[in-house]
Design a protein around this motif. Sequence first.
Motif, PDB file in Angstrom:
ATOM      1  N   UNK A  57     -21.486   9.703 -33.725  1.00 52.85           N
ATOM      2  CA  UNK A  57     -21.090   8.412 -35.241  1.00 52.85           C
ATOM      3  C   UNK A  57     -21.561   7.090 -35.335  1.00 52.85           C
ATOM      4  N   UNK A  58     -22.095   7.152 -36.186  1.00 51.35           N
ATOM      5  CA  UNK A  58     -22.421   4.860 -35.566  1.00 51.35           C
ATOM      6  C   UNK A  58     -21.144   4.754 -36.600  1.00 51.35           C
ATOM      7  N   UNK A  59     -20.883   2.931 -35.954  1.00 48.62           N
ATOM      8  CA  UNK A  59     -19.945   2.424 -36.644  1.00 48.62           C
ATOM      9  C   UNK A  59     -20.903   0.866 -36.472  1.00 48.62           C
ATOM     10  N   UNK A  84     -22.015  11.077 -38.981  1.00 46.38           N
ATOM     11  CA  UNK A  84     -21.127  10.007 -39.199  1.00 46.38           C
ATOM     12  C   UNK A  84     -21.278   8.862 -39.359  1.00 46.38           C
ATOM     13  N   UNK A  85     -21.122   7.961 -40.270  1.00 43.99           N
ATOM     14  CA  UNK A  85     -21.207   6.487 -40.416  1.00 43.99           C
ATOM     15  C   UNK A  85     -20.634   6.014 -41.529  1.00 43.99           C
ATOM     16  N   UNK A 125     -11.794  11.841 -37.955  1.00 42.54           N
ATOM     17  CA  UNK A 125     -12.123  12.296 -39.545  1.00 42.54           C
ATOM     18  C   UNK A 125     -13.497  12.135 -39.857  1.00 42.54           C
ATOM     19  N   UNK A 126     -14.173  11.266 -40.186  1.00 42.38           N
ATOM     20  CA  UNK A 126     -15.495  10.887 -40.430  1.00 42.38           C
ATOM     21  C   UNK A 126     -17.109  12.017 -39.907  1.00 42.38           C
ATOM     22  N   UNK A 127     -16.479  11.981 -38.657  1.00 41.53           N
ATOM     23  CA  UNK A 127     -16.986  12.542 -37.595  1.00 41.53           C
ATOM     24  C   UNK A 127     -17.193  14.945 -37.836  1.00 41.53           C
ATOM     25  N   UNK A 128     -16.238  14.723 -38.085  1.00 40.71           N
ATOM     26  CA  UNK A 128     -15.654  16.071 -39.021  1.00 40.71           C
ATOM     27  C   UNK A 128     -15.989  16.698 -40.173  1.00 40.71           C
ATOM     28  N   UNK A 129     -15.697  15.006 -40.920  1.00 42.87           N
ATOM     29  CA  UNK A 129     -16.384  15.318 -42.621  1.00 42.87           C
ATOM     30  C   UNK A 129     -17.940  15.572 -42.552  1.00 42.87           C
ATOM     31  N   UNK A 134     -22.574  19.270 -43.424  1.00 46.56           N
ATOM     32  CA  UNK A 134     -23.326  19.265 -42.478  1.00 46.56           C
ATOM     33  C   UNK A 134     -23.913  21.121 -42.878  1.00 46.56           C
ATOM     34  N   UNK A 135     -22.560  21.480 -42.635  1.00 52.56           N
ATOM     35  CA  UNK A 135     -22.846  23.368 -42.502  1.00 52.56           C
ATOM     36  C   UNK A 135     -22.793  23.098 -43.832  1.00 52.56           C
TER      37      UNK A 135
END
Length: 355
Positions: A57-59, A84-85, A125-129, A134-135
């Motif tokens: 993830x990128x903040x 994820x961003x 949640x952002x990483x999960x989304x 991507x899947x």
Amino acid sequence: MEPRNLPIKVLIVEDDDGFAHLERTILERISDPLFVVERVSCLREAIVRLSQGNIDLVLLDLFLPDSQSLETLIRLRHSCSWVAIVVLTGISDGKTGLLAIQEGADDYLLKDQLNQRLMPRVLEYAVERRYHEMVKLKLLEAEKKARTEAEHSVGIRDEFLLIASHELKTPLNSLKMQVELFQNEFRQMPQAAHLEKLCSSMDRNIQRFSALIESLTELSQFQLGKIILKKSWFNLTELVKEVILGVQSELNASKCSVQVTGDPEVRGNWDWVRCQEVMCNLLINSAKYAPGGPIEVKILALGDSAQVEVHDRGPGISEESMKRIFNRFERVEAGKGVLGLGLGLYLAQQIVQGH
């Protein structure tokens, strides 16, 4: 794509040392989930680090020394679709956050929301989304690739059938001419009757072989979209009667009689040759599967449409077989001495649908 295991690896892209320190401090105090934090201070460094992989993830602060506003997000997202961003926006600047989501961000945080309660939930949640996105993308790409490969394989097969059918016609035509010459030569010989019978049998086999080749040729042309209907106005009832005369030898061999009923004038704009082929397939089908019985052909004008029914007294077709008889190479009761490729009904259906 395998699910990512904890810890969540975060890259802070922030040029303000105070905010960067606050973000790192909040994340490092959280134990569930566990965050592993790195920090860079400009977009160029972020792109280089992301190219090395191993970041979840990128903040992202949108205002950096080498990039400003939403352009920062657009450039970063272009360089890495998989990460994820979460965008950081100014205090009470929710409008920019919404615009950022439209440009590819997975979520956004206002800088006055940087607290230990909200941040971990938004980032997780952002990483999960992003993972699920991507899947889904991978599955769509795999499906598209499989469809393209299948279409390519079908194209190669149909081209092969077309070429093979064309190449088979040459020796077949030559064989037919030789049989005709042979017939002309032996008619004056003592054993002429025996040879005549032999030649008749050869001629029937040649005609059967020729019909099979024509079916393969037509199948290929339909699959490749090369069939063009040549329409003209004519009376369908007259066509049916002409077809019956043309297949009379097959009907006689099967001891089948044919009665034509319905409307004497059913005129329309159709392809004469293709309609002949449909009727020929249906009549010969009845003669094959219902030998010795009567066949009725009913022709009806129904408004702007025409309906042709072919009735015979054959053994019937099971419901299971009905589901597949119009498919290519499908035949019912194939093991009872009825020859053919199983293309007649398929080609008839294609011609009707083509009209």
